[in-house]
Scaffold this active site. Structure first.
Site, PDB file in Angstrom:
ATOM      1  N   CYS A 117       3.901  27.391 -44.301  1.00 37.73           N
ATOM      2  CA  CYS A 117       4.326  27.491 -42.906  1.00 37.73           C
ATOM      3  C   CYS A 117       3.973  28.849 -42.309  1.00 37.73           C
ATOM      4  O   CYS A 117       3.396  28.943 -41.234  1.00 37.73           O
ATOM      5  CB  CYS A 117       5.830  27.239 -42.805  1.00 37.73           C
ATOM      6  SG  CYS A 117       6.423  27.281 -41.121  1.00 37.73           S
ATOM      7  N   CYS A 169       2.499  26.278 -39.783  1.00 40.09           N
ATOM      8  CA  CYS A 169       3.192  26.310 -38.483  1.00 40.09           C
ATOM      9  C   CYS A 169       2.935  27.579 -37.659  1.00 40.09           C
ATOM     10  O   CYS A 169       2.599  27.502 -36.477  1.00 40.09           O
ATOM     11  CB  CYS A 169       4.707  26.223 -38.654  1.00 40.09           C
ATOM     12  SG  CYS A 169       5.295  25.445 -40.149  1.00 40.09           S
ATOM     13  N   LYS A 220      -0.783  28.488 -36.734  1.00 43.21           N
ATOM     14  CA  LYS A 220      -1.216  27.346 -35.911  1.00 43.21           C
ATOM     15  C   LYS A 220      -0.653  27.447 -34.492  1.00 43.21           C
ATOM     16  O   LYS A 220      -1.371  27.314 -33.510  1.00 43.21           O
ATOM     17  CB  LYS A 220      -0.749  26.059 -36.598  1.00 43.21           C
ATOM     18  CG  LYS A 220      -1.138  24.777 -35.971  1.00 43.21           C
ATOM     19  CD  LYS A 220      -0.129  24.022 -35.164  1.00 43.21           C
ATOM     20  CE  LYS A 220       1.308  23.974 -35.470  1.00 43.21           C
ATOM     21  NZ  LYS A 220       1.804  22.790 -36.093  1.00 43.21           N
ATOM     22  N   TYR A 273      -1.267  14.697 -37.350  1.00 46.61           N
ATOM     23  CA  TYR A 273      -0.885  15.756 -36.408  1.00 46.61           C
ATOM     24  C   TYR A 273      -1.706  17.022 -36.589  1.00 46.61           C
ATOM     25  O   TYR A 273      -2.061  17.682 -35.598  1.00 46.61           O
ATOM     26  CB  TYR A 273       0.629  16.017 -36.456  1.00 46.61           C
ATOM     27  CG  TYR A 273       1.125  16.926 -37.555  1.00 46.61           C
ATOM     28  CD1 TYR A 273       1.314  18.281 -37.332  1.00 46.61           C
ATOM     29  CD2 TYR A 273       1.433  16.425 -38.824  1.00 46.61           C
ATOM     30  CE1 TYR A 273       1.790  19.113 -38.331  1.00 46.61           C
ATOM     31  CE2 TYR A 273       1.913  17.257 -39.823  1.00 46.61           C
ATOM     32  CZ  TYR A 273       2.086  18.597 -39.579  1.00 46.61           C
ATOM     33  OH  TYR A 273       2.552  19.427 -40.573  1.00 46.61           O
ATOM     34  N   GLU A 325      -3.870  18.568 -33.605  1.00 42.73           N
ATOM     35  CA  GLU A 325      -3.584  19.919 -33.114  1.00 42.73           C
ATOM     36  C   GLU A 325      -4.845  20.782 -33.154  1.00 42.73           C
ATOM     37  O   GLU A 325      -5.153  21.495 -32.188  1.00 42.73           O
ATOM     38  CB  GLU A 325      -2.482  20.556 -33.968  1.00 42.73           C
ATOM     39  CG  GLU A 325      -1.124  19.908 -33.743  1.00 42.73           C
ATOM     40  CD  GLU A 325      -0.023  20.413 -34.659  1.00 42.73           C
ATOM     41  OE1 GLU A 325       1.152  20.204 -34.325  1.00 42.73           O
ATOM     42  OE2 GLU A 325      -0.319  21.000 -35.722  1.00 42.73           O
ATOM     43  N   HIS A 380      17.792  21.292 -12.030  1.00 39.98           N
ATOM     44  CA  HIS A 380      16.707  20.981 -11.106  1.00 39.98           C
ATOM     45  C   HIS A 380      16.064  22.246 -10.582  1.00 39.98           C
ATOM     46  O   HIS A 380      16.790  23.197 -10.298  1.00 39.98           O
ATOM     47  CB  HIS A 380      17.275  20.150  -9.944  1.00 39.98           C
ATOM     48  CG  HIS A 380      16.223  19.713  -8.983  1.00 39.98           C
ATOM     49  ND1 HIS A 380      15.330  18.710  -9.285  1.00 39.98           N
ATOM     50  CD2 HIS A 380      15.920  20.163  -7.745  1.00 39.98           C
ATOM     51  CE1 HIS A 380      14.507  18.553  -8.243  1.00 39.98           C
ATOM     52  NE2 HIS A 380      14.847  19.418  -7.306  1.00 39.98           N
ATOM     53  N   GLU A 437      14.974  17.274 -16.826  1.00 32.03           N
ATOM     54  CA  GLU A 437      15.997  16.516 -16.095  1.00 32.03           C
ATOM     55  C   GLU A 437      15.699  15.015 -16.095  1.00 32.03           C
ATOM     56  O   GLU A 437      16.603  14.200 -15.920  1.00 32.03           O
ATOM     57  CB  GLU A 437      16.164  17.026 -14.662  1.00 32.03           C
ATOM     58  CG  GLU A 437      14.986  16.788 -13.748  1.00 32.03           C
ATOM     59  CD  GLU A 437      15.212  17.359 -12.335  1.00 32.03           C
ATOM     60  OE1 GLU A 437      16.297  17.154 -11.781  1.00 32.03           O
ATOM     61  OE2 GLU A 437      14.289  18.006 -11.801  1.00 32.03           O
TER      62      GLU A 437
HETATM   63  P1  FAD Z   1       5.129  25.580 -49.133  1.00 36.51           P
HETATM   64  O1  FAD Z   1       5.586  26.265 -47.906  1.00 36.51           O
HETATM   65  O2  FAD Z   1       3.774  24.992 -49.129  1.00 36.51           O
HETATM   66  O3  FAD Z   1       5.265  26.623 -50.316  1.00 36.51           O
HETATM   67  C1  FAD Z   1       4.826  26.364 -51.616  1.00 36.51           C
HETATM   68  C2  FAD Z   1       4.431  27.685 -52.234  1.00 36.51           C
HETATM   69  O4  FAD Z   1       4.313  27.511 -53.634  1.00 36.51           O
HETATM   70  C3  FAD Z   1       3.074  28.193 -51.771  1.00 36.51           C
HETATM   71  O5  FAD Z   1       3.215  29.499 -51.274  1.00 36.51           O
HETATM   72  C4  FAD Z   1       2.202  28.140 -53.024  1.00 36.51           C
HETATM   73  O6  FAD Z   1       1.256  29.179 -53.072  1.00 36.51           O
HETATM   74  C5  FAD Z   1       3.243  28.295 -54.113  1.00 36.51           C
HETATM   75  N1  FAD Z   1       2.876  27.733 -55.399  1.00 36.51           N
HETATM   76  C6  FAD Z   1       2.383  26.494 -55.658  1.00 36.51           C
HETATM   77  N2  FAD Z   1       2.273  26.295 -56.980  1.00 36.51           N
HETATM   78  C7  FAD Z   1       2.698  27.431 -57.577  1.00 36.51           C
HETATM   79  C8  FAD Z   1       2.844  27.819 -58.949  1.00 36.51           C
HETATM   80  N3  FAD Z   1       2.553  26.997 -59.943  1.00 36.51           N
HETATM   81  N4  FAD Z   1       3.304  29.075 -59.203  1.00 36.51           N
HETATM   82  C9  FAD Z   1       3.628  29.932 -58.193  1.00 36.51           C
HETATM   83  N5  FAD Z   1       3.511  29.584 -56.896  1.00 36.51           N
HETATM   84  C10 FAD Z   1       3.070  28.344 -56.597  1.00 36.51           C
HETATM   85  N6  FAD Z   1       5.834  21.992 -40.475  1.00 36.51           N
HETATM   86  C11 FAD Z   1       6.650  22.076 -39.408  1.00 36.51           C
HETATM   87  O7  FAD Z   1       7.858  21.864 -39.538  1.00 36.51           O
HETATM   88  N7  FAD Z   1       6.139  22.391 -38.164  1.00 36.51           N
HETATM   89  C12 FAD Z   1       4.827  22.642 -37.967  1.00 36.51           C
HETATM   90  O8  FAD Z   1       4.412  22.920 -36.841  1.00 36.51           O
HETATM   91  C13 FAD Z   1       3.953  22.568 -39.084  1.00 36.51           C
HETATM   92  N8  FAD Z   1       2.641  22.836 -38.944  1.00 36.51           N
HETATM   93  C14 FAD Z   1       1.828  22.812 -40.037  1.00 36.51           C
HETATM   94  C15 FAD Z   1       0.477  23.112 -39.858  1.00 36.51           C
HETATM   95  C16 FAD Z   1      -0.375  23.095 -40.930  1.00 36.51           C
HETATM   96  C17 FAD Z   1      -1.826  23.426 -40.724  1.00 36.51           C
HETATM   97  C18 FAD Z   1       0.132  22.765 -42.223  1.00 36.51           C
HETATM   98  C19 FAD Z   1      -0.793  22.746 -43.402  1.00 36.51           C
HETATM   99  C20 FAD Z   1       1.465  22.465 -42.407  1.00 36.51           C
HETATM  100  C21 FAD Z   1       2.323  22.486 -41.316  1.00 36.51           C
HETATM  101  N9  FAD Z   1       3.677  22.186 -41.448  1.00 36.51           N
HETATM  102  C22 FAD Z   1       4.505  22.235 -40.348  1.00 36.51           C
HETATM  103  C23 FAD Z   1       4.252  21.754 -42.737  1.00 36.51           C
HETATM  104  C24 FAD Z   1       4.997  22.905 -43.423  1.00 36.51           C
HETATM  105  O9  FAD Z   1       4.135  24.010 -43.548  1.00 36.51           O
HETATM  106  C25 FAD Z   1       5.483  22.441 -44.781  1.00 36.51           C
HETATM  107  O10 FAD Z   1       6.269  21.281 -44.622  1.00 36.51           O
HETATM  108  C26 FAD Z   1       6.340  23.507 -45.475  1.00 36.51           C
HETATM  109  O11 FAD Z   1       5.640  24.710 -45.626  1.00 36.51           O
HETATM  110  C27 FAD Z   1       6.804  22.979 -46.826  1.00 36.51           C
HETATM  111  O12 FAD Z   1       7.517  23.966 -47.516  1.00 36.51           O
HETATM  112  P2  FAD Z   1       7.553  23.979 -49.102  1.00 36.51           P
HETATM  113  O13 FAD Z   1       8.547  25.013 -49.473  1.00 36.51           O
HETATM  114  O14 FAD Z   1       7.741  22.617 -49.610  1.00 36.51           O
HETATM  115  O15 FAD Z   1       6.098  24.406 -49.563  1.00 36.51           O
END
Ligand code: FAD
Length: 446
Positions: free
Chosen positions: A43, A48, A51, A177, A181, A435, A440
């Site tokens: 994110c 997010c 973006k 999406y 976007e 308004h 609204e």
């Molecule tokens: P992540 O945030 O993906 O975090 C996982 C982390 O784990 C990463 O940093 C990764 O490097 C780390 N990792 C993975 N494997 C290992 C390992 N074995 N050891 C150590 N570290 C590891 N959501 C919204 O709500 N609004 C939006 O506008 C939106 N826009 C988005 C736009 C794009 C382009 C993308 C790709 C996603 C978007 N999302 C949006 C979705 C949102 O980013 C994800 O839903 C959210 O980040 C999920 O969180 P998470 O904690 O599950 O995983």
């Protein structure tokens, strides 16, 4: 003295992992977190946040056009990609720092390394073995890359934020999406955009009328919308990329971006050293409490493929830590989750759309309001906004609210509170309008 190094070890410092680590730390647990890339996760680093900043930059193109109708002359407006890209990266780094501070302040030990399972209580963290009483998997999801010949010529959203230069033409592949976007972003920044997608209409799962209208608006703005089209192969000829489509047509472009879905990130995690079960697509199977089939291992966020959104991952992480370390049992609620597409104009929704409401057996009344936003009258812009309410006939409850138009995500966020509280259409009607606003319309629909 505990037999484990930590009470909790979190794998992945993204939206879900950081929240869970911070809350568990606040409840007094000894917590560590591993991040193999950058603290903040998808994110903050490549989702997010960057973006949305790109969306602002890109939308300024229309704002500059519209300014003329209000008497402004904006001479010599030019766009410089490196300035935007580098400023966005500075902001992302600032936020990454804040996330790091948050973890530090909560007493969480951060390992800047990849973590994998050695056995069900032991992890290999950058070559070091670490044990934990509970383990939380919060590794997120990764973009799906297609496997047709020449696929290596394209890139995903991971790379889109750091392009060395902006292409003149781009083919955005996907109808979800993220694809929609980015098609809007590149178009606003002056790139000639083609968006190609397999289904006839973009944004499957969103209100049919709104997504069709958005697709038409994209076409009117000059984005080439190619529904029912899949790429068969990519070939490079000098600087040009040729995309051969299923119908045999060959599209010439300078760059190809894939946004065809995201799959749970479990590759190489060593789950085979545990009894954690996964679904066919790799998603970790969890209970409502985010507990896996291995009772001391939990999983939250995109890796569980429930609803892949940041606020959902955060709620799941928070609920996990409160429940397991704070003796406060609650579960993340996956019903009535509002969401938005930051397209141009944006689209946002909460609750059921017409088709889903009917298929779930509701008898419904649909209220709609279509209008030209006040700002567009002087601007001379013909774009119209569409607001919809889906109401259950028997109970008068508002089942869903949908909007396509400027500020839709901001407006739907507030409407979502009423929908979540089970407001009826009569209660919407009793609410006095602000308004003149676009919002609204939601209390004026008859
Ligand atoms: P992540 O945030 O993906 O975090 C996982 C982390 O784990 C990463 O940093 C990764 O490097 C780390 N990792 C993975 N494997 C290992 C390992 N074995 N050891 C150590 N570290 C590891 N959501 C919204 O709500 N609004 C939006 O506008 C939106 N826009 C988005 C736009 C794009 C382009 C993308 C790709 C996603 C978007 N999302 C949006 C979705 C949102 O980013 C994800 O839903 C959210 O980040 C999920 O969180 P998470 O904690 O599950 O995983």
């Amino acid at each position: 003295m505990s037999q484990f190094d930590y009470d909790l070890f979190v794998i992945g410092a993204g939206s879900g992992g950081v929240r869970a680590a911070r809350i568990a730390g606040a409840h007094g647990a000894k917590v560590a977190i591993a991040e193999e890339y950058r603290v903040g996760g998808t994110c903050v680093i490549r989702g997010c946040v960057p973006k949305k900043l790109f969306v602002y930059a890109s939308h300024l193109a229309e704002e500059l056009e519209d300014a003329a109708g209000f008497g402004w002359t904006v001479d010599g407006a030019r766009f410089d990609w490196p300035t935007l890209r580098d400023n966005v990266q500075k902001e992302v780094s600032r936020l990454q720092g804040l996330y790091g501070n948050t973890l530090g302040n909560a007493g969480v030990t951060v390992y800047n390394a990849r973590a994998t399972f050695v056995d069900k209580h032991t992890l290999d963290v950058g070559g070091q073995q670490v044990t934990a009483r509970k383990i939380l998997i919060a590794t997120g999801a990764v973009p799906v890359v297609p496997d047709f010949p020449g696929a290596e010529l394209g890139f995903t959203s991971n790379e889109a934020f750091n392009l060395p230069e902006l292409p003149k033409r781009i083919l955005v592949y996907g109808g979800g999406y993220i694809a929609t976007e980015f098609a809007g972003i590149f178009h606003g920044l002056g790139v000639e955009v083609t968006q190609a997608f397999r289904a006839p209409t973009i944004l499957r799962g969103w209100d049919e009328e709104l997504r069709t209208k958005l697709q038409d608006l994209y076409t009117q703005k000059g984005i080439h919308m190619r529904g029912g089209a899949s790429i068969v192969r990519l070939d490079k000829d000098g600087d040009v990329i040729r995309a051969t489509m299923t119908d045999g047509e060959v599209l010439e472009t300078d760059a190809v971006m894939y946004a065809i879905g995201r799959r749970p990130n479990v590759d190489g995690l060593g789950l085979d050293h545990t009894s954690v079960k996964t679904a066919k697509n790799g998603a970790i199977v969890v209970s409502a409490d985010s507990q896996t089939s291995c009772s001391h291992i939990y999983a939250v966020g995109d890796v569980t493929d429930r609803i892949q959104l940041t606020p959902v991952a955060i709620k799941e992480g928070h609920a996990f830590s409160d429940t397991v370390f704070g003796s406060k049992h609650w579960t993340a609620d996956h019903r009535l989750v509002p969401s938005a597409v930051f397209s141009q104009p944006p689209l946002a929704s909460v609750g059921l759309d017409e088709d889903t409401a009917r298929s779930e057996g509701h008898e419904i009344r649909v209220f709609r309001s279509e209008f030209r936003p006040m700002k567009f009258t002087l601007a001379g812009r013909q774009e119209r906004t569409l607001c919809k309410l889906v109401v259950d006939t028997a109970t008068d409850k508002v089942l869903g609210a949908h909007m396509l138009g400027p500020d839709a995500p901001e407006i739907i966020q507030a409407v979502a509170i009423a929908v979540k509280l089970g407001a009826t259409k009569a209660q919407f009607d009793q609410t006095v309008a602000v308004h003149p606003t676009a919002a609204e319309e939601f209390v004026l629909m008859r």
